[in-house]
Design a protein around this motif. Sequence first.
Motif, PDB file in Angstrom:
ATOM      1  N   ALA A   2      11.582   3.818   2.051  1.00  0.00           N
ATOM      2  CA  ALA A   2      10.123   3.806   1.983  1.00  0.00           C
ATOM      3  C   ALA A   2       9.613   2.378   1.873  1.00  0.00           C
ATOM      4  N   GLN A   3       8.573   2.080   2.649  1.00  0.00           N
ATOM      5  CA  GLN A   3       8.047   0.722   2.661  1.00  0.00           C
ATOM      6  C   GLN A   3       6.574   0.735   3.024  1.00  0.00           C
ATOM      7  N   LEU A   4       5.823  -0.192   2.428  1.00  0.00           N
ATOM      8  CA  LEU A   4       4.426  -0.426   2.756  1.00  0.00           C
ATOM      9  C   LEU A   4       4.280  -1.896   3.132  1.00  0.00           C
ATOM     10  N   VAL A   5       3.626  -2.146   4.256  1.00  0.00           N
ATOM     11  CA  VAL A   5       3.418  -3.522   4.700  1.00  0.00           C
ATOM     12  C   VAL A   5       1.925  -3.738   4.882  1.00  0.00           C
ATOM     13  N   ALA A   6       1.373  -4.622   4.056  1.00  0.00           N
ATOM     14  CA  ALA A   6      -0.061  -4.906   4.098  1.00  0.00           C
ATOM     15  C   ALA A   6      -0.346  -6.090   5.011  1.00  0.00           C
ATOM     16  N   SER A   7      -1.520  -6.053   5.623  1.00  0.00           N
ATOM     17  CA  SER A   7      -1.939  -7.150   6.492  1.00  0.00           C
ATOM     18  C   SER A   7      -3.467  -7.179   6.555  1.00  0.00           C
ATOM     19  N   GLY A   8      -3.996  -8.217   7.176  1.00  0.00           N
ATOM     20  CA  GLY A   8      -5.428  -8.297   7.407  1.00  0.00           C
ATOM     21  C   GLY A   8      -6.188  -9.234   6.497  1.00  0.00           C
ATOM     22  N   GLY A   9      -5.511  -9.817   5.534  1.00  0.00           N
ATOM     23  CA  GLY A   9      -6.190 -10.763   4.663  1.00  0.00           C
ATOM     24  C   GLY A   9      -6.555 -12.039   5.400  1.00  0.00           C
ATOM     25  N   SER A  21      -5.151  -3.569   6.326  1.00  0.00           N
ATOM     26  CA  SER A  21      -4.349  -2.445   6.791  1.00  0.00           C
ATOM     27  C   SER A  21      -3.066  -2.392   5.982  1.00  0.00           C
ATOM     28  N   CYS A  22      -2.517  -1.201   5.895  1.00  0.00           N
ATOM     29  CA  CYS A  22      -1.256  -1.023   5.184  1.00  0.00           C
ATOM     30  C   CYS A  22      -0.451   0.028   5.934  1.00  0.00           C
ATOM     31  N   GLN A  23       0.601  -0.427   6.577  1.00  0.00           N
ATOM     32  CA  GLN A  23       1.442   0.462   7.390  1.00  0.00           C
ATOM     33  C   GLN A  23       2.571   1.018   6.529  1.00  0.00           C
ATOM     34  N   ALA A  24       2.674   2.332   6.515  1.00  0.00           N
ATOM     35  CA  ALA A  24       3.749   2.984   5.766  1.00  0.00           C
ATOM     36  C   ALA A  24       4.896   3.342   6.699  1.00  0.00           C
ATOM     37  N   SER A  25       6.103   3.259   6.194  1.00  0.00           N
ATOM     38  CA  SER A  25       7.279   3.693   6.936  1.00  0.00           C
ATOM     39  C   SER A  25       8.260   4.337   5.959  1.00  0.00           C
ATOM     40  N   GLY A  26       9.051   5.268   6.474  1.00  0.00           N
ATOM     41  CA  GLY A  26      10.037   5.935   5.636  1.00  0.00           C
ATOM     42  C   GLY A  26       9.503   7.121   4.855  1.00  0.00           C
ATOM     43  N   PHE A  27       8.213   7.363   4.926  1.00  0.00           N
ATOM     44  CA  PHE A  27       7.625   8.525   4.282  1.00  0.00           C
ATOM     45  C   PHE A  27       6.278   8.824   4.953  1.00  0.00           C
ATOM     46  N   ASN A  28       5.773  10.039   4.745  1.00  0.00           N
ATOM     47  CA  ASN A  28       4.544  10.476   5.394  1.00  0.00           C
ATOM     48  C   ASN A  28       3.366  10.322   4.423  1.00  0.00           C
ATOM     49  N   LEU A  29       2.465   9.397   4.763  1.00  0.00           N
ATOM     50  CA  LEU A  29       1.325   9.126   3.896  1.00  0.00           C
ATOM     51  C   LEU A  29       0.409  10.335   3.716  1.00  0.00           C
ATOM     52  N   ASN A  30       0.466  11.266   4.644  1.00  0.00           N
ATOM     53  CA  ASN A  30      -0.420  12.437   4.584  1.00  0.00           C
ATOM     54  C   ASN A  30      -0.341  13.151   3.233  1.00  0.00           C
ATOM     55  N   TYR A  31       0.824  13.099   2.600  1.00  0.00           N
ATOM     56  CA  TYR A  31       1.060  13.874   1.387  1.00  0.00           C
ATOM     57  C   TYR A  31       1.019  13.029   0.120  1.00  0.00           C
ATOM     58  N   TYR A  32       0.570  11.793   0.270  1.00  0.00           N
ATOM     59  CA  TYR A  32       0.559  10.868  -0.854  1.00  0.00           C
ATOM     60  C   TYR A  32      -0.864  10.446  -1.196  1.00  0.00           C
ATOM     61  N   ALA A  33      -1.122  10.279  -2.466  1.00  0.00           N
ATOM     62  CA  ALA A  33      -2.336   9.578  -2.869  1.00  0.00           C
ATOM     63  C   ALA A  33      -2.120   8.094  -2.582  1.00  0.00           C
ATOM     64  N   ILE A  34      -3.177   7.406  -2.200  1.00  0.00           N
ATOM     65  CA  ILE A  34      -3.058   5.997  -1.840  1.00  0.00           C
ATOM     66  C   ILE A  34      -4.109   5.188  -2.584  1.00  0.00           C
ATOM     67  N   ASP A 110       1.228   4.625 -12.133  1.00  0.00           N
ATOM     68  CA  ASP A 110       1.318   5.944 -11.515  1.00  0.00           C
ATOM     69  C   ASP A 110       1.773   5.879 -10.062  1.00  0.00           C
ATOM     70  N   TYR A 111       1.810   4.691  -9.492  1.00  0.00           N
ATOM     71  CA  TYR A 111       2.132   4.543  -8.078  1.00  0.00           C
ATOM     72  C   TYR A 111       3.604   4.205  -7.891  1.00  0.00           C
ATOM     73  N   ASP A 112       4.178   4.810  -6.851  1.00  0.00           N
ATOM     74  CA  ASP A 112       5.618   4.709  -6.634  1.00  0.00           C
ATOM     75  C   ASP A 112       6.011   3.619  -5.646  1.00  0.00           C
ATOM     76  N   TYR A 113       5.182   3.355  -4.669  1.00  0.00           N
ATOM     77  CA  TYR A 113       5.500   2.362  -3.645  1.00  0.00           C
ATOM     78  C   TYR A 113       4.375   1.349  -3.553  1.00  0.00           C
ATOM     79  N   TRP A 114       4.768   0.102  -3.365  1.00  0.00           N
ATOM     80  CA  TRP A 114       3.798  -0.997  -3.290  1.00  0.00           C
ATOM     81  C   TRP A 114       4.050  -1.851  -2.070  1.00  0.00           C
TER      82      TRP A 114
END
Length: 124
Positions: A2-9, A21-34, A110-114
Amino acid sequence: QAQLVASGGGSVQPGGSLKLSCQASGFNLNYYAIGWFRQAPGKVREDVSCISSANDKAYYADSVKGRFTISRENAKNTLFLQMNSLKPEDTGVYYCAARRIKWATTLLNDYDYWGQGTQVTVSS
């Protein structure tokens, strides 16, 4: 993995806009609070905005309410933060985060991935 990659600053003048923007990989963001958090120099990391996957209800910190908009694009497994009318006090490193539970909170622990963070600088 699982990974999150932020960009756009970047650097903008007061009153300007940026879209993070924050691109998620390795898991489906649909089922996660963000959420989006930020950390100004010399200050603790604070909540900016978050959204639950259960009902897409968004929360905004008072300091950004009416100026920032959080959203997600499920097809791209990506979350966004549109920032308008930026102020110098919005300067900081912005982090995206995902929580395995569908209900969002403003608590960092409370957040699992950053994501790795993206720098936003608002200055004239």
